[in-house]
Design a protein around this motif. Structure first.
Motif, PDB file in Angstrom:
ATOM      1  N   GLU A 119      26.058  23.550  14.733  1.00  0.00           N
ATOM      2  CA  GLU A 119      24.922  23.575  13.826  1.00  0.00           C
ATOM      3  C   GLU A 119      24.320  24.981  13.873  1.00  0.00           C
ATOM      4  OE1 GLU A 119      21.203  21.771  15.185  1.00  0.00           O
ATOM      5  OE2 GLU A 119      22.321  21.010  16.922  1.00  0.00           O
ATOM      6  N   VAL A 120      23.478  25.269  12.915  1.00  0.00           N
ATOM      7  CA  VAL A 120      22.919  26.616  12.868  1.00  0.00           C
ATOM      8  C   VAL A 120      21.949  26.826  14.024  1.00  0.00           C
ATOM      9  CG1 VAL A 120      23.235  26.870  10.389  1.00  0.00           C
ATOM     10  CG2 VAL A 120      21.111  25.883  11.235  1.00  0.00           C
ATOM     11  N   THR A 121      22.087  27.964  14.686  1.00  0.00           N
ATOM     12  CA  THR A 121      21.225  28.334  15.803  1.00  0.00           C
ATOM     13  C   THR A 121      21.040  29.845  15.794  1.00  0.00           C
ATOM     14  OG1 THR A 121      22.991  28.765  17.411  1.00  0.00           O
ATOM     15  CG2 THR A 121      22.249  26.476  17.191  1.00  0.00           C
ATOM     16  N   ASP A 122      20.113  30.306  16.616  1.00  0.00           N
ATOM     17  CA  ASP A 122      20.026  31.750  16.833  1.00  0.00           C
ATOM     18  C   ASP A 122      21.056  32.162  17.878  1.00  0.00           C
ATOM     19  OD1 ASP A 122      19.027  30.983  19.277  1.00  0.00           O
ATOM     20  OD2 ASP A 122      17.001  31.755  18.943  1.00  0.00           O
ATOM     21  N   SER A 123      21.086  33.445  18.255  1.00  0.00           N
ATOM     22  CA  SER A 123      22.126  33.972  19.148  1.00  0.00           C
ATOM     23  C   SER A 123      21.485  34.838  20.221  1.00  0.00           C
ATOM     24  CB  SER A 123      23.127  34.822  18.357  1.00  0.00           C
ATOM     25  OG  SER A 123      23.583  34.146  17.196  1.00  0.00           O
ATOM     26  N   LEU A 124      21.814  34.550  21.479  1.00  0.00           N
ATOM     27  CA  LEU A 124      21.355  35.375  22.584  1.00  0.00           C
ATOM     28  C   LEU A 124      22.522  35.608  23.531  1.00  0.00           C
ATOM     29  CD1 LEU A 124      19.174  36.798  24.304  1.00  0.00           C
ATOM     30  CD2 LEU A 124      18.735  34.580  25.379  1.00  0.00           C
ATOM     31  N   LEU A 125      22.826  36.879  23.775  1.00  0.00           N
ATOM     32  CA  LEU A 125      23.889  37.259  24.703  1.00  0.00           C
ATOM     33  C   LEU A 125      23.259  37.940  25.908  1.00  0.00           C
ATOM     34  CD1 LEU A 125      26.891  37.857  25.489  1.00  0.00           C
ATOM     35  CD2 LEU A 125      26.653  39.976  24.177  1.00  0.00           C
TER      36      LEU A 125
END
Length: 371
Positions: A119-125
């Motif tokens: 599902e759509v989410t934000d991104s954190l690496l």
């Protein structure tokens, strides 16, 4: 008159619908998955519960689902007011599924991390050489396909990383820890390239590198070289190549080459070595002999200094006696005494020669008859 229609306490499975009326009245909500509703809460309004501030709880809802609703109130005289249609969406409490997490386009100083979510989410690496991670990079866009490029990495370094995704309902998922190693773009360092052994027709070239690498040598009469020797494709830190078939007393140019496992090649500067002379003792003649002395002459193929061992037995034990002729020439002679000589017996001698470059040779043991 219906006013201030709102929702309160929204969860994944419940919500409260609130509103106000200008005069006291009953409280009733119609709701469902479409404008046809299908469910009314309460089914029958309670006439004794006339209020102007209304609140109806709805339970047993489906998570992450959009519901339509409207409110109704009736005053004591039986006048009914019905609102227009409204909607609300129950919360999502399901964590995302992360898949396809990988690192691509790895260079010495950068890398690209990609992954997918269901599902759509934000991104954190989060990433760094050790755990806990020292650095992070984020993208607040809500997407299913994620890509983050990180720069300013250190060359040939192991990095740990993990990703975290948060959806619009604040559900969060964090991956396990993974690692990648940045590329090596630095060639090996070549140390002490040396012609460690030089002979008349061959030489051995040795060197070391600061990392495992291939072993390759170019050599020839000039700096254009012309000959290439590679031991094998194996990777080593210590290197040695022996070349044969060289011309004696000749200067050769050479340089060495080593390539590491990442394909980085280092080529040394130019070096030289000179092969040794080939020294031959030849044309040995006993020109005169008496009972007490003998004169011997010989030549060498290159300038040399010579001496002689002599005696009545073999191998001869007297000497050495340096030649009578001028040293460092090619024509040589010496007159030796003959201690212990017996008439008609053999007398033995052996010649040694050495060039200015240190090449030595020894003749076979020779003899002549004593008169």
């Amino acid at each position: 008159y219906l006013d201030n229609i709102n929702i309160a306490g929204l969860t994944a499975t419940s919500v409260s619908i609130t509103w106000t009326t200008a005069e006291a009245g009953t409280s009733q909500v119609d709701y469902g998955l479409a404008v046809g509703y299908g469910t009314t809460e309460p089914m029958i309004p309670f006439p004794s519960s006339y209020v102007s501030a209304h609140s109806i709880p709805l339970a047993n809802l489906t998570p992450q689902t959009t519901y339509h609703f409207r409110v109704r109130s009736a005053d004591p005289a039986g006048n009914v007011s019905t609102s227009k249609d409204f909607t609300f969406t129950t919360l999502d409490t399901t964590s995302q599924v992360i898949s396809g997490l990988s690192v691509t386009a790895i260079t010495a100083t950068s890398a690209m991390v990609v992954w997918n979510t269901n599902e759509v989410t934000d991104s954190l690496l989060s990433y760094g050489p050790v755990i806990p991670y020292a650095s992070s990079s984020a993208n607040t866009s809500l997407v299913k396909g994620h890509l983050i490029t990180i720069n300013n990495l250190s060359e040939k370094t192991l990095y740990h990383y993990r990703v975290t995704c948060v959806d619009s309902s604040a559900n969060s998922t964090t991956s396990d820890d993974f690692t990648f190693t940045t590329a090596d773009r630095t060639p090996p360092v070549i140390v002490a390239a040396t012609a460690s052994t030089v002979l008349e027709s061959g030489a051995t070239i040795t060197w070391t590198t600061d990392e495992a690498a291939t072993t390759k040598l170019e050599y020839g009469f000039t700096t254009t070289y012309g000959y290439l020797v590679q031991v094998s494709s194996s990777l080593d830190a210590s290197h040695s190549i022996t070349i044969n078939g060289l011309t004696p007393f000749t200067t050769y140019h050479y340089r060495v080459r080593s390539t590491d496992s990442s394909g980085n090649e280092r080529i040394s500067g130019d070096y030289t070595f000179t092969t040794l002379d080939t020294l031959i003792i030849q044309n040995v003649v006993v020109t005169s002999s008496l009972l007490t002395q003998a004169t011997i002459t010989w030549t060498t193929n290159t300038s040399a200094i010579c001496d002689v061992w002599y005696g009545s037995v073999s191998p001869p034990a007297n000497g050495p006696v340096v030649e009578d002729s001028t040293p460092w020439g090619t024509a040589h002679s010496i007159t030796i005494p003959l201690p212990g000589a017996v008439s008609l017996n053999s007398y033995y001698f052996q010649i040694r020669a050495r060039t200015g470059s240190g090449v030595t040779t020894i003749s076979t043991i020779r003899f002549f008859p004593v008169p």
